[in-house]
Scaffold this motif. Sequence first.
Motif, mmCIF file in Angstrom:
data_model
loop_
_atom_site.group_PDB
_atom_site.id
_atom_site.type_symbol
_atom_site.label_atom_id
_atom_site.label_comp_id
_atom_site.label_asym_id
_atom_site.label_seq_id
_atom_site.Cartn_x
_atom_site.Cartn_y
_atom_site.Cartn_z
ATOM 1 N N SER A 82 0.833 -1.202 0.000
ATOM 2 C CA SER A 82 0.000 0.000 0.000
ATOM 3 C C SER A 82 0.868 1.253 0.000
ATOM 4 O O SER A 82 2.012 1.236 0.456
ATOM 5 N N ASP A 83 0.319 2.340 -0.514
ATOM 6 C CA ASP A 83 1.055 3.602 -0.551
ATOM 7 C C ASP A 83 0.836 4.454 0.696
ATOM 8 O O ASP A 83 1.650 5.315 1.004
ATOM 9 N N ASP A 84 -0.250 4.219 1.422
ATOM 10 C CA ASP A 84 -0.579 5.178 2.480
ATOM 11 C C ASP A 84 -1.346 4.581 3.658
ATOM 12 O O ASP A 84 -2.094 5.286 4.313
ATOM 13 N N GLN A 85 -1.154 3.306 3.963
ATOM 14 C CA GLN A 85 -1.915 2.701 5.051
ATOM 15 C C GLN A 85 -1.007 2.189 6.167
ATOM 16 O O GLN A 85 -1.068 1.047 6.572
ATOM 17 N N GLU A 86 -0.133 3.034 6.658
ATOM 18 C CA GLU A 86 0.736 2.766 7.786
ATOM 19 C C GLU A 86 1.433 1.418 7.666
ATOM 20 O O GLU A 86 2.313 1.238 6.850
ATOM 21 N N SER A 131 1.811 -0.140 4.350
ATOM 22 C CA SER A 131 2.695 0.540 3.407
ATOM 23 C C SER A 131 4.140 0.058 3.551
ATOM 24 O O SER A 131 5.063 0.712 3.092
ATOM 25 N N ASN A 187 -1.760 -4.813 0.520
ATOM 26 C CA ASN A 187 -2.402 -3.503 0.410
ATOM 27 C C ASN A 187 -3.903 -3.533 0.669
ATOM 28 O O ASN A 187 -4.600 -2.562 0.405
ATOM 29 N N GLN A 205 9.230 0.876 5.203
ATOM 30 C CA GLN A 205 8.218 1.561 4.409
ATOM 31 C C GLN A 205 8.549 1.528 2.926
ATOM 32 O O GLN A 205 9.707 1.578 2.518
ATOM 33 N N LYS A 217 8.237 3.719 0.548
ATOM 34 C CA LYS A 217 8.952 4.858 -0.030
ATOM 35 C C LYS A 217 10.459 4.737 0.186
ATOM 36 O O LYS A 217 11.260 5.170 -0.652
#
Length: 379
Positions: free
Chosen positions: A148-152, A155, A173, A199, A201
Motif C-alpha cells: 500500500s502507498d498510504d496505510q501505515e 505501506s 495492500n 516503508q 517509499k
Amino acid sequence: MLVTITKEEVINGLIKAASIIPVKAGAQYLRSVWIQAKQDNTITIMATDVNIEFTGTYAAKVEESGQIGINGKALVELIRRLPGGEIVLRLDTETNNLIVEQGRRSYKLPVSDPVWFQVLPPFPEEGAVLWAGDYFQELIDRVGFCISDDQEVLSCLYMKAVENDKVNVCGLNGHQFAITSFVNDEIAKKIGEEGLLLQKKYIMEIKKWLGEDEIYFNFTERRFHIKNKDGSEHISVPRTLAAYPDYKLFINKLNAEDASKLTVNKKETMEALDRILIFNNDNDRCTYFNLSANTAVLSAQAQETGSASEELDLTYDGKIEQIAFPTKHLIELLGHFQSADLEWTLTTAEGPCGITGSEDPEYMVLIMPMKIAQTSYYD
C-alpha cells in the motif's frame, strides 16, 4: 578546502546524494550536500532528508582538508554538465563561496554555515550480513506492487524468519497480497521471528541504489543500513516498529477442501485482459469470468464504452460459476510470474484467490475478487 576530483569518480555519488535532498525544505542543511575533504586523499559526500541518510567516500587529490555544505541540486547539475576529467573545488573563505574550476571555466556557489552540519551515524559493522544486491532488488520487485502507498503498516515491506532458515518477504495492500521466500541461515537468524518492517517509499529508494554487486546489510533498533561491498557507499532508512497482520489467516483459506482450481495460460490470459481493459471505465473496472470445465467466458460491459466477450481455454475443477476481478490489477499481477501456465485457487466468489506457477517456486500472489452486483433496469 582545496581538492581536485575526477568527474567520473564522484558523479554517481553526487547524484545519489542529491536525489535524497527534498525539493522544498525549510532547514538549510536538508538542502545541502556536505563534502568533507580528508588528508588521506578522499572526499566524503553526505546528504539526508531527516529520514534517508547517504554517505559516499571517493578518491581525490586533497591539498587542504576541510568541510563545506553546498546547494546539492545546483552542484550536481553543474558537475553533470561539465566535460569529463579533473575538477578543482576551492573554498574562498573571504567571500564564503565554493569555487568550481575546470580549465578556463570558473563558477561560484555559496556555501552553507558549518553550524548546520549534522553528523550521520556510521554503518554498524557488528553482525553485518553479506547478501546479493540484485537478489534483494528482485525481491522488492516481486512484492512491491502489492504494498500500500498510504496505510501505515500496510505501506511496508515485511521480512520474517520462519522454520528451516526460511525467510518470508511480503507485501499487502488490502486487496492484494504477495509472498516470496528464500533460504539463508544468516539472514534468518539476523531478522528473527519478530521480523523487519520497511516503508515502501524507503524501499524504492534502496532499490534505485542496489545493483548487481554484493552488499552488507545490518539494522539497529530504529534504522536499517546497507553498504556496498567495498564500504565506499552507505545508505540508511528508518525501520517501522509495529505489528504486521497475520497473513496465515487468509493463506490458510486456500487449503479448504471445497476450493476451486483452474489452470490457465498466462500469455493468452494477459492478452485477453488487455483487450477487455478497453471496455472498463471508472464505474466498472472488472473482467467477469463465467467458468465451465474447459473454457471461461471473459466479459466486460459499460454504457459509455460498449461491451466485450472472449472465450479462453483452461482447465477448471470447481463449483464457482462466476467471479470478477479488477482488470488492471490482474494484468499487473500476472506480469510478475515467469511461468507459462498459472494455477488459480478460488475460495469463494468473494474470497481470496491465490495464484502460483511451477516456474515460480516459493512465490504466490493473492487477489480479492470484486463483489458482483446484479442490477435490474426493468421488471
